[in-house]
Design an enzyme around this catalytic site. Sequence first.
Site, PDB file in Angstrom:
ATOM      1  N   HIS A 189     -30.442  23.082 -22.112  1.00 58.29           N
ATOM      2  CA  HIS A 189     -31.544  24.262 -22.864  1.00 58.29           C
ATOM      3  C   HIS A 189     -30.915  24.302 -24.321  1.00 58.29           C
ATOM      4  CE1 HIS A 189     -27.641  26.866 -22.281  1.00 58.29           C
ATOM      5  NE2 HIS A 189     -28.219  27.633 -23.288  1.00 58.29           N
ATOM      6  N   SER A 247     -22.881  27.744 -24.755  1.00 54.46           N
ATOM      7  CA  SER A 247     -23.373  26.730 -23.838  1.00 54.46           C
ATOM      8  C   SER A 247     -23.072  25.658 -24.094  1.00 54.46           C
ATOM      9  CB  SER A 247     -25.133  27.065 -23.823  1.00 54.46           C
ATOM     10  OG  SER A 247     -25.422  28.355 -23.666  1.00 54.46           O
ATOM     11  N   ASP A 251     -28.954  21.951 -15.897  1.00 54.26           N
ATOM     12  CA  ASP A 251     -28.897  22.300 -16.978  1.00 54.26           C
ATOM     13  C   ASP A 251     -27.841  21.243 -17.867  1.00 54.26           C
ATOM     14  OD1 ASP A 251     -28.425  25.071 -19.155  1.00 54.26           O
ATOM     15  OD2 ASP A 251     -29.486  23.306 -19.584  1.00 54.26           O
TER      16      ASP A 251
HETATM   17  C1  LIG Z   1     -31.030  27.109 -27.853  1.00 60.94           C
HETATM   18  C2  LIG Z   1     -30.142  27.956 -27.312  1.00 60.94           C
HETATM   19  C3  LIG Z   1     -28.941  28.264 -28.141  1.00 60.94           C
HETATM   20  C4  LIG Z   1     -30.868  29.226 -26.867  1.00 60.94           C
HETATM   21  C5  LIG Z   1     -29.856  30.189 -26.030  1.00 60.94           C
HETATM   22  O1  LIG Z   1     -29.049  29.608 -25.182  1.00 60.94           O
HETATM   23  N1  LIG Z   1     -29.735  31.543 -26.444  1.00 60.94           N
HETATM   24  C6  LIG Z   1     -28.902  32.396 -25.985  1.00 60.94           C
HETATM   25  C7  LIG Z   1     -29.200  33.918 -26.089  1.00 60.94           C
HETATM   26  C8  LIG Z   1     -28.340  34.865 -25.640  1.00 60.94           C
HETATM   27  C9  LIG Z   1     -27.278  34.496 -24.941  1.00 60.94           C
HETATM   28  C10 LIG Z   1     -26.924  33.150 -24.443  1.00 60.94           C
HETATM   29  C11 LIG Z   1     -26.107  32.951 -23.592  1.00 60.94           C
HETATM   30  C12 LIG Z   1     -25.327  31.591 -23.514  1.00 60.94           C
HETATM   31  C13 LIG Z   1     -24.099  31.455 -22.656  1.00 60.94           C
HETATM   32  C14 LIG Z   1     -23.983  31.985 -21.752  1.00 60.94           C
HETATM   33  C15 LIG Z   1     -24.580  33.356 -21.540  1.00 60.94           C
HETATM   34  C16 LIG Z   1     -24.114  34.515 -20.583  1.00 60.94           C
HETATM   35  N2  LIG Z   1     -22.831  34.717 -20.400  1.00 60.94           N
HETATM   36  C17 LIG Z   1     -25.431  33.798 -22.798  1.00 60.94           C
HETATM   37  C18 LIG Z   1     -27.967  32.028 -25.124  1.00 60.94           C
END
Ligand SMILES: CC(C)CC(=O)Nc1cccc(-c2cccc(CN)c2)c1
Length: 232
Positions: free
Chosen positions: A41, A183, A89
């Site tokens: 993602h 992520s 993912d």
């Molecule tokens: C292109 C990508 C960077 C888009 C994206 O991932 N957005 C985004 C927005 C808000 C929270 C998160 C997020 C990530 C990792 C863990 C979590 C939940 N603990 C949330 C991720």
Amino acid sequence: ILRGSEARPHLKPYMASLQLDGQHVCGGFLIAEQWVLSAAHCTEETDGKLFQVLLGAHSLTEPEPHKRLYQVRAQFPHNGSNVHNNKDDLLLLQLEEKAELNSDVQVLPFQRENRDVAVDTVCEVAGWGTIDHSGKRPDKLQQLQLPVISRDVCNHRTRHDGTITENMMCTDSRRKDTCKGDSGGPLVCDGVAEGVVTAGSRVCGNYKKPAIYTRIAPYAEWIDSVMASADG
Ligand SMILES: CC(C)CC(=O)Nc1cccc(-c2cccc(CN)c2)c1
């Protein structure tokens, strides 16, 4: 990483920062000299551009002895990954050349035995993702220790409501949690990468939405086949 602490510099030498135009977008980690594992993602907002991979870093901006930005030869998102759910993912990135291994750049082994990590096991996650609800981003790598929670609790109607498959695992998210930009980073339990951070419900620090990880063991064969096919 919400409510974590600064990692000990270069003690997580497998950590990678996936960057676009010099900006950190997602985490990742070195699984072989020429390969980084991350989350599919993370390519959602890249408009088809290839990442650059920063290895050997603690600070994203300061000069450091073994810090080096690698070009990516090819990116392999898992075929099952899609924007509608967190399934499959995973993203494999082949570096343009083999990374130079040293005290700050090392490979992290991943779990190949497909068996759930025991509930309450305390694992570690690290990243340069946002550190507060205003979206503040850190310059230095942050880390956090989080306990694994059961899939049944994570799948509760008031949590992720049955969407957590056997290829996913969860950690508690009350206050301390992963967040945007984390992520793709590894969930490390007893020195082995067991999971890859996924965005899940894209909220952070809410105990009703535990952090979700793609378990790596179920994908060991996919990882090996992609690396073998591309390495020739
Ligand atoms: C292109 C990508 C960077 C888009 C994206 O991932 N957005 C985004 C927005 C808000 C929270 C998160 C997020 C990530 C990792 C863990 C979590 C939940 N603990 C949330 C991720």
